[in-house]
Motif scaffolding. Structure first.
Motif, PDB file in Angstrom:
ATOM      1  N   LYS A   9      24.591  24.126  35.802  1.00  0.00           N
ATOM      2  CA  LYS A   9      25.208  23.295  36.834  1.00  0.00           C
ATOM      3  C   LYS A   9      26.739  23.374  36.847  1.00  0.00           C
ATOM      4  O   LYS A   9      27.370  22.781  37.720  1.00  0.00           O
ATOM      5  CB  LYS A   9      24.754  21.844  36.668  1.00  0.00           C
ATOM      6  N   THR A  10      27.345  24.128  35.937  1.00  0.00           N
ATOM      7  CA  THR A  10      28.803  24.263  35.957  1.00  0.00           C
ATOM      8  C   THR A  10      29.243  25.006  37.222  1.00  0.00           C
ATOM      9  O   THR A  10      28.465  25.727  37.832  1.00  0.00           O
ATOM     10  CB  THR A  10      29.317  25.038  34.727  1.00  0.00           C
ATOM     11  N   LYS A  11      30.496  24.846  37.602  1.00  0.00           N
ATOM     12  CA  LYS A  11      31.006  25.514  38.804  1.00  0.00           C
ATOM     13  C   LYS A  11      30.940  27.031  38.693  1.00  0.00           C
ATOM     14  O   LYS A  11      30.731  27.727  39.672  1.00  0.00           O
ATOM     15  CB  LYS A  11      32.438  25.070  39.095  1.00  0.00           C
ATOM     16  N   SER A  12      31.116  27.572  37.491  1.00  0.00           N
ATOM     17  CA  SER A  12      31.108  29.025  37.334  1.00  0.00           C
ATOM     18  C   SER A  12      29.723  29.618  37.572  1.00  0.00           C
ATOM     19  O   SER A  12      29.603  30.759  37.999  1.00  0.00           O
ATOM     20  CB  SER A  12      31.627  29.431  35.959  1.00  0.00           C
ATOM     21  N   VAL A  13      28.652  28.860  37.310  1.00  0.00           N
ATOM     22  CA  VAL A  13      27.291  29.338  37.566  1.00  0.00           C
ATOM     23  C   VAL A  13      26.814  28.836  38.923  1.00  0.00           C
ATOM     24  O   VAL A  13      26.283  29.589  39.723  1.00  0.00           O
ATOM     25  CB  VAL A  13      26.328  28.918  36.436  1.00  0.00           C
ATOM     26  N   GLY A  14      26.964  27.542  39.175  1.00  0.00           N
ATOM     27  CA  GLY A  14      26.711  26.994  40.500  1.00  0.00           C
ATOM     28  C   GLY A  14      25.268  26.727  40.891  1.00  0.00           C
ATOM     29  O   GLY A  14      24.952  26.705  42.076  1.00  0.00           O
ATOM     30  N   LEU A  15      24.381  26.531  39.930  1.00  0.00           N
ATOM     31  CA  LEU A  15      22.992  26.240  40.265  1.00  0.00           C
ATOM     32  C   LEU A  15      22.751  24.733  40.319  1.00  0.00           C
ATOM     33  O   LEU A  15      23.506  23.950  39.755  1.00  0.00           O
ATOM     34  CB  LEU A  15      22.055  26.858  39.226  1.00  0.00           C
TER      35      LEU A  15
END
Length: 113
Positions: A9-15
């Motif tokens: 759920k982090t911004k770098s992964v975005g799921l």
């Protein structure tokens, strides 16, 4: 198990994560949150599968030709001239699985723009 959703759920992964749902709670479910949990967004934007598939094409960009490698990345199976388009099937790490004129194999993803 708690670390995986936090990373996803982090911004770098975005799921987005089904474990955040109230009913049903779907812990193993990850999805592209901005697209929703159904294909409605894709259907609205692209209308059909063939139009969606065209969005997967990118140019080879490294100043010279680039090789498509076999599955084990030990043998070049085709050359693609600089500036030509390939269809990207997926990207995993440093390599992307691509299709070019009927040949399916792997290219370094850094050279695909």
């Amino acid at each position: 198990m708690k670390k995986i959703p936090k990373i996803a759920k982090t911004k770098s992964v975005g799921l987005s994560w089904g474990g955040d749902w109230t009913s049903p709670v779907d812990i193993p479910h990850f999805y592209l949150g901005e697209w929703g949990d159904t294909p409605l967004y894709l259907k609205k934007k692209y209308k059909d599968y063939d139009t969606f598939r065209k969005s997967w094409t990118v140019k080879v960009s490294n100043g010279k030709e680039l090789r498509i490698w076999n599955r084990t990345k030990t043998r070049a199976i085709r050359k693609v001239p600089n500036g030509k388009k390939v269809e990207v099937m997926f990207v995993q790490g440093k390599y992307a699985k691509v299709r070019y004129r009927g040949t399916v194999g792997y290219m370094k993803s850094a050279y695909l723009k």
